[in-house]
Design an enzyme around this catalytic site. Structure first.
Site, PDB file in Angstrom:
ATOM      1  N   GLY A   1      39.832  50.451  47.823  1.00 48.16           N
ATOM      2  CA  GLY A   1      41.013  50.306  46.964  1.00 48.16           C
ATOM      3  C   GLY A   1      41.120  51.442  45.967  1.00 48.16           C
ATOM      4  CG  LEU A   2      45.117  52.468  44.493  1.00 42.70           C
ATOM      5  CD1 LEU A   2      46.360  51.943  43.750  1.00 42.70           C
ATOM      6  CD2 LEU A   2      45.283  53.949  44.835  1.00 42.70           C
TER       7      LEU A   2
ATOM      8  CB  SER B   1      36.561  54.202  51.747  1.00 41.84           C
ATOM      9  OG  SER B   1      36.599  52.906  51.182  1.00 41.84           O
TER      10      SER B   1
ATOM     11  N   GLY C   1      39.084  47.459  40.876  1.00 43.19           N
ATOM     12  CA  GLY C   1      38.154  46.352  40.650  1.00 43.19           C
ATOM     13  C   GLY C   1      36.988  46.285  41.628  1.00 43.19           C
ATOM     14  CE  LYS C   2      36.943  51.469  44.676  1.00 44.25           C
ATOM     15  NZ  LYS C   2      38.073  51.592  43.736  1.00 44.25           N
ATOM     16  CB  SER C   3      32.453  48.971  40.206  1.00 46.15           C
ATOM     17  OG  SER C   3      32.515  50.219  40.851  1.00 46.15           O
TER      18      SER C   3
END
Ligand SMILES: Nc1ncnc2c1ncn2[C@@H]1O[C@H](COP(=O)(O)OP(=O)(O)OP(=O)(O)O)[C@@H](O)[C@H]1O
Ligand SMILES: [Mg+2]
Length: 182
Positions: free
Chosen positions: A5-6, A79, A10-12
């Site tokens: 995602g951008l 990614s 909120g990935k981490s």
């Protein structure tokens, strides 16, 4: 588990919370976070398409090695290129792609690292979402809309999919707030 995602999506945040939850359920977990990976495994790589793809492939390789030994690997990487993620999917057993989705406006508002500001001012080439592309997944196993959910709700959504697919068993009692079965 592949979280894409951008920046500031909120990935981490979700990867850390998921790690804690899965460990609490007795699983072995390793988190592969973009920022950390770029300091070690992918040190020296830049942000061209080739370098980004190389970064993604390296992390994919490590994740496969871990998974082979029963560890749940959680990758949290922008990614941005769909075909590269799909390549990993085809090479990886039990690949679960999680689209950590938030509108660009919301990500700019969050701007956790202050990089959108720089990129929007024209001072940061190859910044995903502003001066570099992001290709969203077309068929992710999970989509979490982090601009409409609390982090706990997003974690619960992901866990529910992992449970439904049989990757983890329902612990019954969970410390993740927002679950109705807690
Ligand atoms: N549902 C949600 N899930 C995850 N984060 C959320 C959610 N709602 C709000 N947030 C907030 O959004 C921010 C996300 O930042 P985070 O560093 O996790 O993003 P990232 O995707 O890892 O970015 P980067 O690609 O730059 O590393 C945090 O401040 C977090 O508290
Ligand atoms: Mg991050």
């Amino acid at each position: 588990m592949w979280m894409t995602g951008l920046p500031s999506g909120g990935k981490s945040t979700l990867a850390e919370m998921l790690e804690a939850e899965l460990i609490a359920r007795g699983r072995r977990v390793e988190r592969l976070d973009g920022d950390e990976v770029r300091m070690h495994l992918s040190k020296g790589l830049g942000f061209s398409r080739d370098d980004r793809d190389e970064n993604v492939r390296r992390v994919g390789w490590v994740a496969r090695v871990l998974a082979r030994h029963g560890v749940i690997a959680i990758a949290a990487l922008i990614s941005p290129y769909r075909s590269t993620r799909d390549e990993l999917r085809s090479r990886t057993r039990d690949f679960v792609e999680v689209w950590v989705k938030a509108s660009l406006d919301e990500c700019v508002r969050r701007d956790v690292k202050g990089l959108y500001k720089k990129a929007l001012a024209g001072d940061l080439p190859h910044f995903t979402g502003v001066s570099d592309p992001y290709e969203p997944p077309l068929q992710a196993e999970v989509v979490v809309e982090t601009d409409r959910q609390t982090p706990a709700q997003s974690v619960a959504t992901i866990l529910a999919v992992l449970e439904a697919r049989g990757y983890v068993s329902d612990a019954g009692i969970s410390h993740v707030k927002g679950r109705s079965d807690g």
